[in-house]
Design a protein around this motif. Structure first.
Motif, PDB file in Angstrom:
ATOM      1  N   UNK A   1      12.664   8.791  48.827  1.00 13.54           N
ATOM      2  CA  UNK A   1      11.464   9.419  48.265  1.00 13.54           C
ATOM      3  C   UNK A   1      10.431   9.644  49.370  1.00 13.54           C
ATOM      4  N   UNK A   2       9.570  10.625  49.125  1.00 15.04           N
ATOM      5  CA  UNK A   2       8.459  10.902  50.024  1.00 15.04           C
ATOM      6  C   UNK A   2       7.361  11.597  49.262  1.00 15.04           C
TER       7      UNK A   2
ATOM      8  N   UNK B   1      11.308  19.053  54.507  1.00 18.57           N
ATOM      9  CA  UNK B   1      12.200  18.226  53.696  1.00 18.57           C
ATOM     10  C   UNK B   1      13.567  18.148  54.371  1.00 18.57           C
ATOM     11  N   UNK B   2      14.131  16.965  54.510  1.00 20.31           N
ATOM     12  CA  UNK B   2      15.481  16.862  55.091  1.00 20.31           C
ATOM     13  C   UNK B   2      16.511  17.469  54.145  1.00 20.31           C
TER      14      UNK B   2
ATOM     15  N   UNK C   1       4.944   5.241  51.275  1.00 17.44           N
ATOM     16  CA  UNK C   1       5.494   6.566  50.991  1.00 17.44           C
ATOM     17  C   UNK C   1       4.480   7.405  50.218  1.00 17.44           C
ATOM     18  N   UNK C   2       3.797   6.806  49.257  1.00 15.08           N
ATOM     19  CA  UNK C   2       2.779   7.540  48.496  1.00 15.08           C
ATOM     20  C   UNK C   2       1.627   7.983  49.391  1.00 15.08           C
ATOM     21  N   UNK C   3       1.346   7.212  50.448  1.00 19.00           N
ATOM     22  CA  UNK C   3       0.266   7.548  51.378  1.00 19.00           C
ATOM     23  C   UNK C   3       0.696   8.585  52.406  1.00 19.00           C
ATOM     24  N   UNK C   4       1.973   8.980  52.384  1.00 22.59           N
ATOM     25  CA  UNK C   4       2.439  10.001  53.308  1.00 22.59           C
ATOM     26  C   UNK C   4       2.846   9.500  54.671  1.00 22.59           C
TER      27      UNK C   4
ATOM     28  N   UNK D   1       9.428   5.111  39.215  1.00 17.58           N
ATOM     29  CA  UNK D   1       9.575   6.125  38.174  1.00 17.58           C
ATOM     30  C   UNK D   1       8.234   6.769  37.826  1.00 17.58           C
ATOM     31  N   UNK D   2       7.182   5.957  37.701  1.00 17.96           N
ATOM     32  CA  UNK D   2       5.873   6.502  37.307  1.00 17.96           C
ATOM     33  C   UNK D   2       5.317   7.471  38.353  1.00 17.96           C
ATOM     34  N   UNK D   3       5.253   7.126  39.654  1.00 14.03           N
ATOM     35  CA  UNK D   3       4.741   8.100  40.624  1.00 14.03           C
ATOM     36  C   UNK D   3       5.621   9.341  40.764  1.00 14.03           C
ATOM     37  N   UNK D   4       6.931   9.215  40.534  1.00 14.57           N
ATOM     38  CA  UNK D   4       7.793  10.397  40.548  1.00 14.57           C
ATOM     39  C   UNK D   4       7.415  11.327  39.398  1.00 14.57           C
ATOM     40  N   UNK D   5       7.226  10.755  38.202  1.00 12.97           N
ATOM     41  CA  UNK D   5       6.885  11.584  37.042  1.00 12.97           C
ATOM     42  C   UNK D   5       5.489  12.197  37.165  1.00 12.97           C
ATOM     43  N   UNK D   6       4.578  11.513  37.892  1.00  9.02           N
ATOM     44  CA  UNK D   6       3.239  12.080  38.124  1.00  9.02           C
ATOM     45  C   UNK D   6       3.245  13.135  39.220  1.00  9.02           C
ATOM     46  N   UNK D   7       4.309  13.199  40.002  1.00  6.56           N
ATOM     47  CA  UNK D   7       4.357  14.128  41.113  1.00  6.56           C
ATOM     48  C   UNK D   7       3.825  13.564  42.407  1.00  6.56           C
ATOM     49  N   UNK D   8       3.491  12.255  42.432  1.00  7.20           N
ATOM     50  CA  UNK D   8       2.994  11.625  43.652  1.00  7.20           C
ATOM     51  C   UNK D   8       4.108  11.371  44.652  1.00  7.20           C
ATOM     52  N   UNK D   9       5.344  11.273  44.171  1.00  2.15           N
ATOM     53  CA  UNK D   9       6.513  11.102  45.024  1.00  2.15           C
ATOM     54  C   UNK D   9       7.597  12.088  44.582  1.00  2.15           C
ATOM     55  N   UNK D  10       8.415  12.505  45.524  1.00  3.65           N
ATOM     56  CA  UNK D  10       9.527  13.406  45.229  1.00  3.65           C
ATOM     57  C   UNK D  10      10.806  12.826  45.824  1.00  3.65           C
ATOM     58  N   UNK D  11      11.929  13.055  45.135  1.00  2.00           N
ATOM     59  CA  UNK D  11      13.228  12.560  45.572  1.00  2.00           C
ATOM     60  C   UNK D  11      13.920  13.628  46.408  1.00  2.00           C
ATOM     61  N   UNK D  12      14.503  13.221  47.538  1.00  2.00           N
ATOM     62  CA  UNK D  12      15.238  14.150  48.390  1.00  2.00           C
ATOM     63  C   UNK D  12      16.642  13.606  48.647  1.00  2.00           C
TER      64      UNK D  12
END
Length: 297
Positions: free
Chosen positions: A166-167, A177-178, A230-233, A245-256
Motif C-alpha cells: 500500500x501507499x 506507481x510500480x 505510508x499514510x504520510x507518504x 481496511x478503513x484508510x483504503x476505503x477512505x482513499x487515504x491508501x491505495x493497493x498496488x
C-alpha cells in the motif's frame, strides 16, 4: 448418504495435501480416510481429488466443493459441539496468546462474547508479536499467523489473511506507481525491522514465489508505525490488508501490485498435541473461528 466423517476426511486431505497427512491430523488410519474419500466421490458421482504417488490435490470440482463445504462443515461442528455440551458449563481461567493487532481486532471481541455466554470463565490474554512458549507461559491456546511447522502442536485453522503493498496518493503523485515487483528498487519501501531478517518482500511472479529485496530511508519494528508512515507518504508498506481496511476505503491508501501478491497466510489456533483440549479451549476456538470467518481478511 453423505457422512460428516467423509466430509471431514475430504477437507483434511485438501488442507493437509494428502491422505497420509490427513489421517495423521484426524487420528484415523490412511485406509479409513481413503474409504471416506471414495464414498464421497461415489455419492457425488464426481472425482474430487487427483491422486498421485507423492501428494493429492483437488480437481476443479473438488476445489469448488471445498469452498462451499468448508464453512458449512465448521457450522455443523459448532452446532454439534454446542448441543453436546449444552448441559456442561466451562469454568476457570483460560489463558490465550495472540499477535497484538489480531488480539485487538478478533480475540477481544471473541473473549467478550465468550465471557457473556459462560459467566464462570475468566480470561487472561497475552498479546505479543514474539513467539510464545506454551509451557513457560502456561497458555491454553495461542493464535499463529503463518505456515505451521511439523511440531507437537494440534491446530485448528481459523482462516487466511491477505497481505499487500500500500501507499498514499501523495506518494504516487510524486514517485509514480510500480508496475512490477522489480520496480521497487526505484521506490522508498518502509522496511519492518525484525530480528535477523533481511529486507525482502514475497511475491508470486510467473506462478512462482520469489523474494524481492527492498529498501528505503525509513525503517521500524512497528506495524502501526508502518501504517502511519505510508499514510504520510513516506513510502510503500507491506501489510495485512485487514489492518488498513478503513484508510483504503477512505482513499487515504491505495493497493498496488495486486496481481503479484503471494499466497494468503493461514491463521491457526494451536495447543499442545499431547494435551486433550479442555471444553473451554474447544468452545473458545469455535467462537474465535466464527469471528474470523465473518471478518474481512
Amino acid at each position: 448418504m453423505i457422512r460428516i466423517d467423509d466430509l471431514d476426511a475430504f477437507v483434511a486431505i485438501i488442507e493437509k495435501g494428502g491422505q497420509t497427512a490427513a489421517a495423521r491430523h484426524l487420528r484415523r488410519s490412511v485406509q479409513s480416510v481413503g474409504r471416506s474419500l471414495s464414498a464421497l466421490e461415489q455419492d457425488l458421482e464426481v472425482q474430487l481429488v487427483r491422486r498421485t504417488t507423492r501428494q493429492s490435490g483437488p480437481t476443479e470440482a473438488g476445489q469448488a466443493f471445498y469452498r462451499r463445504v468448508k464453512p458449512a462443515l465448521a457450522d455443523i461442528h459448532e452446532a454439534r459441539l454446542e448441543t453436546a455440551n449444552r448441559q456442561a458449563e466451562p469454568s476457570g481461567l483460560l489463558k490465550v496468546g495472540a499477535p497484538a493487532a489480531f488480539a485487538t481486532a478478533f480475540v477481544v471481541p471473541a473473549v467478550r462474547d465468550f465471557m457473556e455466554r459462560h459467566p464462570r470463565i475468566e480470561v487472561e490474554l497475552q498479546a505479543s508479536d514474539r513467539p510464545v512458549d506454551f509451557f513457560a507461559q502456561g497458555l491454553d491456546l495461542a493464535v499463529r499467523i503463518r505456515e505451521l511447522p511439523d511440531s507437537g502442536m494440534q491446530a485448528r485453522k481459523l482462516g487466511e489473511l491477505r497481505v499487500g503493498i500500500v501507499g498514499a496518493p501523495t506518494y504516487f503523485a510524486h514517485r509514480g506507481r510500480p508496475a512490477h515487483p522489480d520496480d521497487l528498487a526505484d521506490h522508498d519501501c518502509i522496511v519492518r525491522v525484525l530480528d535477523g531478517e533481511e529486507a525482502s518482500w514475497p511475491f508470486r511472479i510467473n506462478g512462482r514465489r520469489r523474494l524481492v529485496r527492498v529498501g528505503g530511508r525509513f525503517r521500524t519494528n512497528s506495524m502501526p508505525a508502518i501504517h502511519a508512515a505510508t499514510a504520510a507518504g513516506l513510502g510503500l508498506g507491506l501489510t495485512p490488508l485487514w489492518q488498513v481496511r478503513a484508510p483504503i476505503e477512505r482513499g487515504d491508501l491505495e493497493v498496488v501490485l495486486e496481481q503479484f501478491e503471494s499466497t494468503r497466510i493461514p491463521i491457526h489456533a494451536v495447543w499442545p498435541a499431547t494435551r486433550q483440549p479442555a471444553l473451554k479451549v474447544r468452545l473458545f476456538a469455535d467462537l474465535l473461528a466464527a469471528k474470523v470467518r465473518h471478518g474481512r481478511l
